[in-house]
Design a protein around this motif. Structure first.
Motif, PDB file in Angstrom:
ATOM      1  N   LEU A  92      23.086  49.206  38.599  1.00 58.02           N
ATOM      2  CA  LEU A  92      23.519  49.830  39.846  1.00 58.02           C
ATOM      3  C   LEU A  92      24.399  51.044  39.581  1.00 58.02           C
ATOM      4  O   LEU A  92      24.284  52.063  40.272  1.00 58.02           O
ATOM      5  CB  LEU A  92      24.250  48.806  40.722  1.00 58.02           C
ATOM      6  N   TRP A  93      25.263  50.969  38.571  1.00 55.78           N
ATOM      7  CA  TRP A  93      26.112  52.117  38.251  1.00 55.78           C
ATOM      8  C   TRP A  93      25.246  53.329  37.910  1.00 55.78           C
ATOM      9  O   TRP A  93      25.490  54.434  38.413  1.00 55.78           O
ATOM     10  CB  TRP A  93      27.079  51.808  37.102  1.00 55.78           C
ATOM     11  N   LEU A  95      22.213  53.948  38.786  1.00 59.19           N
ATOM     12  CA  LEU A  95      21.527  54.385  39.999  1.00 59.19           C
ATOM     13  C   LEU A  95      22.449  55.245  40.870  1.00 59.19           C
ATOM     14  O   LEU A  95      22.064  56.329  41.315  1.00 59.19           O
ATOM     15  CB  LEU A  95      21.029  53.167  40.784  1.00 59.19           C
ATOM     16  N   ILE A  96      23.667  54.774  41.083  1.00 59.01           N
ATOM     17  CA  ILE A  96      24.608  55.508  41.939  1.00 59.01           C
ATOM     18  C   ILE A  96      25.023  56.821  41.287  1.00 59.01           C
ATOM     19  O   ILE A  96      25.032  57.873  41.936  1.00 59.01           O
ATOM     20  CB  ILE A  96      25.843  54.635  42.266  1.00 59.01           C
ATOM     21  N   PHE A  97      25.370  56.784  40.000  1.00 60.62           N
ATOM     22  CA  PHE A  97      25.865  57.978  39.327  1.00 60.62           C
ATOM     23  C   PHE A  97      24.763  59.017  39.140  1.00 60.62           C
ATOM     24  O   PHE A  97      24.914  60.172  39.538  1.00 60.62           O
ATOM     25  CB  PHE A  97      26.480  57.618  37.972  1.00 60.62           C
ATOM     26  N   ARG A  99      21.110  58.886  39.918  1.00 63.15           N
ATOM     27  CA  ARG A  99      20.054  59.126  40.913  1.00 63.15           C
ATOM     28  C   ARG A  99      20.620  59.574  42.260  1.00 63.15           C
ATOM     29  O   ARG A  99      20.079  60.471  42.896  1.00 63.15           O
ATOM     30  CB  ARG A  99      19.174  57.888  41.086  1.00 63.15           C
ATOM     31  N   MET A 100      21.691  58.926  42.680  1.00 62.46           N
ATOM     32  CA  MET A 100      22.308  59.319  43.949  1.00 62.46           C
ATOM     33  C   MET A 100      23.269  60.498  43.751  1.00 62.46           C
ATOM     34  O   MET A 100      23.697  61.100  44.728  1.00 62.46           O
ATOM     35  CB  MET A 100      23.017  58.125  44.576  1.00 62.46           C
ATOM     36  N   ARG A 102      26.380  60.483  42.826  1.00 59.22           N
ATOM     37  CA  ARG A 102      27.650  60.186  43.486  1.00 59.22           C
ATOM     38  C   ARG A 102      28.626  59.548  42.488  1.00 59.22           C
ATOM     39  O   ARG A 102      28.848  58.330  42.508  1.00 59.22           O
ATOM     40  CB  ARG A 102      27.429  59.242  44.672  1.00 59.22           C
ATOM     41  N   TRP A 105      31.316  57.283  44.220  1.00 62.82           N
ATOM     42  CA  TRP A 105      30.892  55.921  44.547  1.00 62.82           C
ATOM     43  C   TRP A 105      30.666  55.109  43.270  1.00 62.82           C
ATOM     44  O   TRP A 105      30.955  53.914  43.229  1.00 62.82           O
ATOM     45  CB  TRP A 105      29.609  55.927  45.368  1.00 62.82           C
ATOM     46  N   ALA A 106      30.128  55.770  42.252  1.00 61.97           N
ATOM     47  CA  ALA A 106      29.873  55.088  40.978  1.00 61.97           C
ATOM     48  C   ALA A 106      31.173  54.573  40.372  1.00 61.97           C
ATOM     49  O   ALA A 106      31.199  53.497  39.782  1.00 61.97           O
ATOM     50  CB  ALA A 106      29.160  56.020  40.003  1.00 61.97           C
ATOM     51  N   GLU A 109      32.038  51.390  42.041  1.00 54.63           N
ATOM     52  CA  GLU A 109      31.148  50.336  41.553  1.00 54.63           C
ATOM     53  C   GLU A 109      31.506  49.947  40.125  1.00 54.63           C
ATOM     54  O   GLU A 109      31.424  48.777  39.749  1.00 54.63           O
ATOM     55  CB  GLU A 109      29.689  50.808  41.632  1.00 54.63           C
ATOM     56  N   ASN A 149      34.226  58.656  34.004  1.00 54.58           N
ATOM     57  CA  ASN A 149      33.734  58.736  35.378  1.00 54.58           C
ATOM     58  C   ASN A 149      34.826  59.296  36.297  1.00 54.58           C
ATOM     59  O   ASN A 149      34.581  60.210  37.096  1.00 54.58           O
ATOM     60  CB  ASN A 149      33.288  57.349  35.831  1.00 54.58           C
TER      61      ASN A 149
END
Length: 159
Positions: A92-93, A95-97, A99-100, A102, A105-106, A109, A149
């Motif tokens: 998920l990290w 994906l957020i960092f 692909r999204m 963000r 938000w990463a 998470e 991050n």
């Protein structure tokens, strides 16, 4: 005795490989990532796959050691659940960092990911000191990733 390790190690190895491959597939070091301002102490790109390979291998060994040391099926199931949750948070990290795109938000998470590694260390330590020690590089690396991050958020935000 060695034979009783074989199937669990194969299963844990495949699970670790799946998490690593999915996370690696999601990770994109292309133009967006390259354009981000990063601190001077950012690890070189070649170090990431080396570190993650070692961390996932140690995590697989830790999972099997703890699972085998579990006194009952409830504890054995909890080991599997904690490692599955951790794998999910790891993916998920990425994906957020990446692909999204963000990092803010990463980072939030990543705090959950860090807590899940800490929980794994504490849980595994109750049944296998070796397993807990094998997970220490993981929490160290996630701590470094967290600092990186956060620095990226500070240097590039808002997102």
């Amino acid at each position: 005795m060695a034979r009783s390790w074989l199937l669990p190690m194969i299963v844990a190895g495949i699970a670790a490989l799946c998490v690593a491959m999915l996370g690696g597939t999601i990770t994109d070091l292309g133009p967006w990532y390259q354009s981000l301002a990063k601190p001077d102490w950012t690890p070189p790109n070649f170090l990431y796959p080396v570190a993650w390979t070692a961390i996932f291998a140690l995590a697989a060994v830790a999972a099997v050691a703890t699972w085998r040391a579990a006194p009952n099926s409830r504890v054995a199931d909890a080991v599997i659940g904690l490692f599955a949750l951790n794998g999910f948070l790891n993916i998920l990290w990425s994906l957020i960092f990446f692909r999204m795109q963000r990092p803010d938000w990463a980072f939030a998470e990543l705090l959950l990911l860090w807590l899940s590694v800490g929980a794994l260390i504490l849980f595994c330590a109750r049944y296998s000191r070796f397993a807990a020690i094998a997970l220490v590089p993981y929490i160290v690396w996630v701590s470094i990733a967290g600092a990186l991050n956060w620095s990226i958020v500070e240097l590039n935000g808002p997102f």
